[in-house]
Design an enzyme around this catalytic site. Structure first.
Site, PDB file in Angstrom:
ATOM      1  N   HIS A 148       5.053   5.881   3.375  1.00  0.00           N
ATOM      2  CA  HIS A 148       4.171   5.875   4.549  1.00  0.00           C
ATOM      3  C   HIS A 148       4.547   4.731   5.487  1.00  0.00           C
ATOM      4  CE1 HIS A 148       2.006   3.027   1.836  1.00  0.00           C
ATOM      5  NE2 HIS A 148       1.774   2.386   2.947  1.00  0.00           N
ATOM      6  N   HIS A 196      -2.219   8.489   2.075  1.00  0.00           N
ATOM      7  CA  HIS A 196      -1.944   8.356   3.503  1.00  0.00           C
ATOM      8  C   HIS A 196      -0.459   8.529   3.806  1.00  0.00           C
ATOM      9  CE1 HIS A 196      -0.961   4.405   2.061  1.00  0.00           C
ATOM     10  NE2 HIS A 196      -0.936   3.793   3.212  1.00  0.00           N
ATOM     11  N   HIS A 210       4.012  -2.217   8.655  1.00  0.00           N
ATOM     12  CA  HIS A 210       4.989  -2.100   7.566  1.00  0.00           C
ATOM     13  C   HIS A 210       5.415  -0.657   7.346  1.00  0.00           C
ATOM     14  CE1 HIS A 210       1.037  -1.610   5.477  1.00  0.00           C
ATOM     15  NE2 HIS A 210       1.677  -0.728   4.731  1.00  0.00           N
ATOM     16  N   HIS A 242      -4.521  -2.685  -4.023  1.00  0.00           N
ATOM     17  CA  HIS A 242      -5.422  -2.453  -2.896  1.00  0.00           C
ATOM     18  C   HIS A 242      -6.730  -1.858  -3.413  1.00  0.00           C
ATOM     19  CE1 HIS A 242      -2.386  -3.129   0.123  1.00  0.00           C
ATOM     20  NE2 HIS A 242      -1.635  -2.114  -0.244  1.00  0.00           N
ATOM     21  N   TYR A 251       4.160  -6.757  -0.976  1.00  0.00           N
ATOM     22  CA  TYR A 251       4.701  -6.817   0.388  1.00  0.00           C
ATOM     23  C   TYR A 251       5.816  -7.839   0.468  1.00  0.00           C
ATOM     24  CZ  TYR A 251       0.673  -4.191   2.140  1.00  0.00           C
ATOM     25  OH  TYR A 251      -0.257  -3.227   2.377  1.00  0.00           O
TER      26      TYR A 251
HETATM   27 FE    FE Z   1       0.880   0.417   2.999  1.00  0.00          FE
HETATM   28 CA    CA Z   2       2.552   9.951   1.809  1.00  0.00          CA
END
Ligand code: FE
Ligand code: CA
Length: 303
Positions: A148, A196, A210, A242, A251
């Site tokens: 994503h 997402h 990102h 998360h 990250y």
């Molecule tokens: Fe992300």
């Molecule tokens: Ca995806």
């Protein structure tokens, strides 16, 4: 038909060779083509020609490509995008290496989204007949695939409305100012069956928060951390979780300062998956569930 997935990210990078070392050696992506100040790469489990295109000059997001199922779908999205009032241009086969005809749309938040339905097929090292479970020879993190992207927007609600009304995305989770006066601060939107395919975070127009690569499991995120230590890769957040999306995460940055993520876990989504709401007072727990704190830099650090 719904948009299939995030197909590629075009990233601007300051130094093409340094960027190539990061994406090809540290992340372990395959270089499928290079030349003319651009390099195309793909993860080992991706079938299309590339999922990342590095473009020499600057830093940040040059464009995100979302792969659609048919030319009819592109025609529908074109009509809807024009009716929505965003700038839409035709993209021709060959405008980008290995990518077919499509549309180039400027979001209300000024990033470029490209919609296409054909990319040159290159397949994977393991093939499709009685495949081994992974390539025998791996490099670095060996990310299987792009997952994503997250972009910033001064008015996330406008961008959410574009993705939902024009492209048929749905929100899996939303962050609002408070339950009563619900100004939208951020939205996590899906077209496929992951949590997402794009996130829209509060911030300046035209910017990238990102891009994220999917990895197998929690141990793969720890392994990625080991590789980052070996290669001197700047890590912003070590292995964590998360609250939003329940995903496991870390990250880090490429040499131009473009933020990358390795991510796994989370849950599936369907056309009837209800939307989760987070309120701003729970933001730190939503973003980093265990530490329950994050620095402003996570939102202001964009390219
Ligand atoms: Fe992300
Ligand atoms: Ca995806």
């Amino acid at each position: 038909m719904p948009v299939m997935r995030l197909g590629y990210a075009r990233l601007r990078v300051e130094d093409l060779e340094a960027a190539k070392r990061h994406y090809a050696e540290t992340l372990g992506m395959r270089v499928t083509a290079e030349g003319g100040g651009r390099i195309q790469l793909k993860g080992w489990d991706e079938f299309d020609h590339h999922s990342v295109q590095l473009e020499e000059g600057g830093a940040g997001l040059a464009g995100l490509g979302y792969k659609c199922q048919s030319a009819d779908d592109l025609a529908l999205y074109e009509d809807r995008a024009r009716a929505f009032g965003v700038t839409v241009e035709r993209m021709s086969k060959g405008d980008h290496v290995a990518v077919g005809d499509g549309l180039r749309v400027t979001l209300p938040s000024e990033q470029t989204i490209e919609l296409y339905c054909e990319m040159e097929y290159v397949g994977t090292d393991v093939g499709l007949l009685n495949p081994e479970i992974r390539p025998r020879h791996t490099r670095g993190v060996d990310v299987p695939r792009l997952d994503h992207a997250a972009i910033t927007a001064p008015e996330p609600a406008d961008v959410e409305r574009f993705f939902c009304e024009v492209l048929g995305f749905r929100a899996s989770e939303r962050l609002v100012s408070d339950p009563g006066e619900a100004k939208l601060l951020a939205s996590w939107l899906y077209c496929g069956q992951t949590m997402h395919d794009i996130a829209v975070l509060p911030g300046p127009p035209g910017k990238l928060s990102h891009i994220a690569f999917w990895v197998e499991d929690w141990h793969a995120i720890l392994n990625a951390g080991d590789i980052f230590a070996m290669d001197g890769t700047p890590v912003e957040v070590g292995p964590s979780r998360h609250g939003i999306g329940r995903a496991l995460t870390s990250y880090f940055f490429d040499p131009s300062g473009n933020r990358n993520e390795v991510q796994t876990g989370s849950y599936r989504t369907y056309a009837d998956t209800p939307t989760v709401t987070w309120t701003a007072d729970q933001l730190a727990k939503g973003v980093f569930y265990i530490q329950r704190e994050f620095s402003e830099g996570f939102l202001t650090g964009v390219t």
